[in-house]
Scaffold this motif. Structure first.
Motif, PDB file in Angstrom:
ATOM      1  N   MET A 231      45.137  30.740 -42.367  1.00  0.00           N
ATOM      2  CA  MET A 231      46.465  30.212 -42.710  1.00  0.00           C
ATOM      3  C   MET A 231      47.272  30.008 -41.439  1.00  0.00           C
ATOM      4  O   MET A 231      47.562  30.970 -40.730  1.00  0.00           O
ATOM      5  N   ALA A 232      47.632  28.762 -41.188  1.00  0.00           N
ATOM      6  CA  ALA A 232      48.405  28.484 -39.975  1.00  0.00           C
ATOM      7  C   ALA A 232      49.900  28.672 -40.202  1.00  0.00           C
ATOM      8  O   ALA A 232      50.600  29.217 -39.358  1.00  0.00           O
ATOM      9  N   CYS A 233      50.396  28.194 -41.363  1.00  0.00           N
ATOM     10  CA  CYS A 233      51.853  28.274 -41.564  1.00  0.00           C
ATOM     11  C   CYS A 233      52.234  29.355 -42.577  1.00  0.00           C
ATOM     12  O   CYS A 233      53.287  29.952 -42.468  1.00  0.00           O
ATOM     13  N   VAL A 235      53.254  29.051 -45.502  1.00  0.00           N
ATOM     14  CA  VAL A 235      54.327  28.676 -46.443  1.00  0.00           C
ATOM     15  C   VAL A 235      54.121  27.297 -47.066  1.00  0.00           C
ATOM     16  O   VAL A 235      55.064  26.639 -47.471  1.00  0.00           O
ATOM     17  N   GLY A 236      52.875  26.817 -47.107  1.00  0.00           N
ATOM     18  CA  GLY A 236      52.591  25.591 -47.841  1.00  0.00           C
ATOM     19  C   GLY A 236      52.754  24.295 -47.078  1.00  0.00           C
ATOM     20  O   GLY A 236      52.725  23.218 -47.679  1.00  0.00           O
ATOM     21  N   ALA A 237      52.883  24.352 -45.749  1.00  0.00           N
ATOM     22  CA  ALA A 237      53.201  23.131 -45.009  1.00  0.00           C
ATOM     23  C   ALA A 237      52.014  22.492 -44.282  1.00  0.00           C
ATOM     24  O   ALA A 237      52.077  21.311 -43.936  1.00  0.00           O
ATOM     25  N   CYS A 238      50.929  23.218 -44.046  1.00  0.00           N
ATOM     26  CA  CYS A 238      49.919  22.699 -43.104  1.00  0.00           C
ATOM     27  C   CYS A 238      48.560  22.357 -43.732  1.00  0.00           C
ATOM     28  O   CYS A 238      47.756  21.671 -43.129  1.00  0.00           O
ATOM     29  N   VAL A 250      43.653  23.294 -53.730  1.00  0.00           N
ATOM     30  CA  VAL A 250      45.003  23.868 -53.776  1.00  0.00           C
ATOM     31  C   VAL A 250      45.220  24.740 -52.546  1.00  0.00           C
ATOM     32  O   VAL A 250      44.269  25.243 -51.945  1.00  0.00           O
ATOM     33  N   LYS A 251      46.492  24.901 -52.205  1.00  0.00           N
ATOM     34  CA  LYS A 251      46.820  25.706 -51.033  1.00  0.00           C
ATOM     35  C   LYS A 251      46.856  27.187 -51.418  1.00  0.00           C
ATOM     36  O   LYS A 251      47.625  27.586 -52.298  1.00  0.00           O
ATOM     37  N   SER A 252      46.022  27.943 -50.744  1.00  0.00           N
ATOM     38  CA  SER A 252      45.902  29.362 -51.062  1.00  0.00           C
ATOM     39  C   SER A 252      47.204  30.122 -50.787  1.00  0.00           C
ATOM     40  O   SER A 252      47.564  31.030 -51.529  1.00  0.00           O
TER      41      SER A 252
HETATM   42 FE1  FES Z   1      49.776  26.227 -44.248  1.00  0.00          FE
HETATM   43 FE2  FES Z   1      48.744  27.241 -46.474  1.00  0.00          FE
HETATM   44  S1  FES Z   1      48.758  28.075 -44.522  1.00  0.00           S
HETATM   45  S2  FES Z   1      49.607  25.293 -46.206  1.00  0.00           S
END
Ligand code: FES
Length: 266
Positions: A231-233, A235-238, A250-252
């Motif tokens: 997970m880079a961000c 919070v759902g952005a990357c 889907v984004k984990s």
């Molecule tokens: Fe960036 Fe999930 S870690 S979208």
């Protein structure tokens, strides 16, 4: 969903549990009150150019009274190697609580009908299951736990689980140096076949989760898994944390990390 906090956390202790496994305890003001079992924290390892991106870590324990969170981490690269250098008093920025929690995927009210549960943790995957097990025990739910590790030396999650009033605790090592020999899936499948569980929760390497999910799908009412994607961000952005599901990618970090086992495309 609980509010997210960005705050500076201070290292209370940073202890080596095994050759490549450490536990850090962080003191923070707001976060511990809000954390649910299975959620994670995104923390700044280092402000410099070697590890600028935040790293996600499962939360093993949140202590609202002492305002601390415990994180068990495996040293895998530059970021986690830097973390081993953290001394008492070091300050790091954290974002938490992130992600959903165990039981969040169940239909409303169904968690109150659980009377027997099995928890299966592979390696440090046992850490994010600890608070779930503790909550189950507090509610009077009968809990069986299987903990697997490669060797005795890295079998570090037994001690906290021993503090809980569990029905059964089975320790397993791949090389047979402690507990039962083999993969943790062997006693997990055995227990699933021998007992009637309302709930099975598992976290660890994907093959472990898949084997447990396959065995439990016809036997247990609810089966949840927690994915451990990069997970880079957070919070759902990357989109670095994408998981393949029967409903598409889907984004984990956003939709998980906990999913009903049946939606994962293994
Ligand atoms: Fe960036 Fe999930 S870690 S979208």
């Amino acid at each position: 969903m609980a509010p997210k906090f960005v705050e500076n956390a201070q290292v209370v202790s940073n202890e080596q549990l095994a050759s490549n496994i450490w536990k850090v305890v962080l003191s923070c003001n707001q976060t511990p009150d809000a954390i649910l079992p299975g959620q994670f924290v995104h923390l700044q390892v280092d402000g410099g150019c070697k590890a600028m991106l935040r790293r996600p870590f499962s939360i093993m324990n949140a202590d609202a009274e002492n305002k601390t969170i415990d994180i068990v981490y495996e040293v895998k690269g530059a970021g986690t190697t830097m973390m081993t250098k953290w001394q008492k008093g070091y300050t790091t920025s954290i974002i938490a609580p992130l992600g959903n929690s165990w039981l969040a995927t169940l239909p409303e009210g169904e968690d109150s009908k659980i009377s027997r549960a099995l928890i299966v943790g592979g390696g440090v995957g046992a850490a994010p299951l600890f608070m779930l097990a503790r909550n189950f025990v507090k509610k009077g739910i009968s809990v069986d736990v299987v903990l697997g590790a490669r060797t005795k030396e890295v079998h570090v999650m037994e001690a906290p689980y021993r503090t809980l009033d569990l029905n059964t605790l089975v320790c397993v090592t791949d090389d047979g140096s402690y507990g039962e020999a083999g993969f943790c899936t062997i006693p997990a499948v055995r227990l699933i076949n021998e007992n009637s569980y309302d709930y099975v929760g598992t976290c660890g390497p994907a093959p472990v989760m898949k084997a447990v999910a396959d065995a439990a799908k016809e036997k247990a009412k609810f089966v949840e898994v927690s994915t451990e994607e990069r997970m880079a961000c957070g919070v759902g952005a990357c989109k670095t944390c994408v998981v393949d599901t029967v409903n598409g990618k889907v984004k984990s970090c956003d939709c998980g990390p906990v999913f009903p086992a049946e939606v994962i495309s293994w």
